[in-house]
Design a protein around this motif. Structure first.
Motif, PDB file in Angstrom:
ATOM      1  N   MET A  22      11.786  17.770 -25.423  1.00  0.00           N
ATOM      2  CA  MET A  22      11.084  16.533 -25.474  1.00  0.00           C
ATOM      3  C   MET A  22      10.225  16.582 -24.495  1.00  0.00           C
ATOM      4  N   THR A  68       6.587  11.665 -25.890  1.00  0.00           N
ATOM      5  CA  THR A  68       6.546  10.099 -25.483  1.00  0.00           C
ATOM      6  C   THR A  68       5.771  10.114 -24.293  1.00  0.00           C
ATOM      7  N   LEU A  85       9.666  16.233 -29.366  1.00  0.00           N
ATOM      8  CA  LEU A  85       9.552  14.676 -29.437  1.00  0.00           C
ATOM      9  C   LEU A  85       8.781  14.450 -28.332  1.00  0.00           C
ATOM     10  N   MET A 116      16.682  12.148 -35.572  1.00  0.00           N
ATOM     11  CA  MET A 116      15.704  12.702 -35.036  1.00  0.00           C
ATOM     12  C   MET A 116      15.678  14.292 -35.000  1.00  0.00           C
ATOM     13  N   VAL A 163       7.326   9.551 -30.066  1.00  0.00           N
ATOM     14  CA  VAL A 163       8.472   8.727 -29.937  1.00  0.00           C
ATOM     15  C   VAL A 163       7.850   7.573 -29.232  1.00  0.00           C
ATOM     16  N   ALA A 181      15.769   9.646 -27.850  1.00  0.00           N
ATOM     17  CA  ALA A 181      14.947  10.776 -27.915  1.00  0.00           C
ATOM     18  C   ALA A 181      15.608  11.667 -26.730  1.00  0.00           C
TER      19      ALA A 181
END
Length: 193
Positions: free
Chosen positions: A18, A51, A49, A7, A75, A83
């Protein structure tokens, strides 16, 4: 390690942010920050990333999945721990991901957290997102100390043997080495069910 490393490799040396958001409407950052995150991703200076909690509305998943590309990866929720290891900074809201991330001694930016603490960089105006990310990627000594103090308070062991300690403690409890087990008067015992 291998998946988290891959990643990070996608970032090609850029810092990694993230974004994780809860499904609870009144505290979710996802509906509010989509535009600002999209703008940050387009700049390309950081890798993202993205999510969402599995209970988020399908339309939010669609919007955030559409941001994936050269500067971002969506993700799936089951990869959230990986992550977290891959990211340098977390952007989130009032969700359990925040303390999970902090135990790594990494900075957290929160949007309208219900109970902001000194280890978080909390903000409530969407336009402040770039400034808050800049602060997270260059934490002051005071912020770094607050992060470490909070992480050590909620999870002081970093030796990889915490699960073993839990199992041993349960075995000691069941064997009576920690004193007798006495149900409280209001508790229903399993054998009484």
């Amino acid at each position: 390690g291998g998946v988290a490393r891959r990643m990070r490799e996608r970032a090609q040396g850029r810092p990694v942010v993230m974004f994780a958001s809860t499904f609870t409407e009144r505290v979710s950052a996802a509906p509010h920050l989509h535009g600002a995150i999209s703008e940050e991703i387009a700049k390309g200076g950081r890798y993202w990333l993205l999510t969402l909690h599995p209970k988020c509305p399908p339309e939010l998943f669609e919007k955030y999945r559409a941001l994936a590309g050269e500067h971002a990866l969506f993700v799936e929720p089951e990869q959230i721990v990986t992550a977290q290891r891959a990211a340098d900074v977390l952007l989130s809201d009032t969700t359990s991901v925040v303390p999970e991330f902090v135990v790594q001694h990494k900075p957290v930016v929160t949007f309208r957290h219900r109970m902001p603490l000194d280890y978080m960089l909390d903000f409530s105006e969407v336009a402040r997102l770039p400034q808050m990310l800049d602060r997270a990627f260059a934490p002051t000594p005071e912020l770094r100390a607050a992060i470490i103090a909070y992480a050590n308070d909620i999870h002081p062991y970093r030796d990889g043997h915490s699960s073993e300690r839990v199992v041993l403690a349960v075995e000691d409890l069941l064997a009576g080495r920690l004193g007798p087990l006495r149900p409280k008067p209001f508790m229903v015992r399993i054998r009484d069910l």
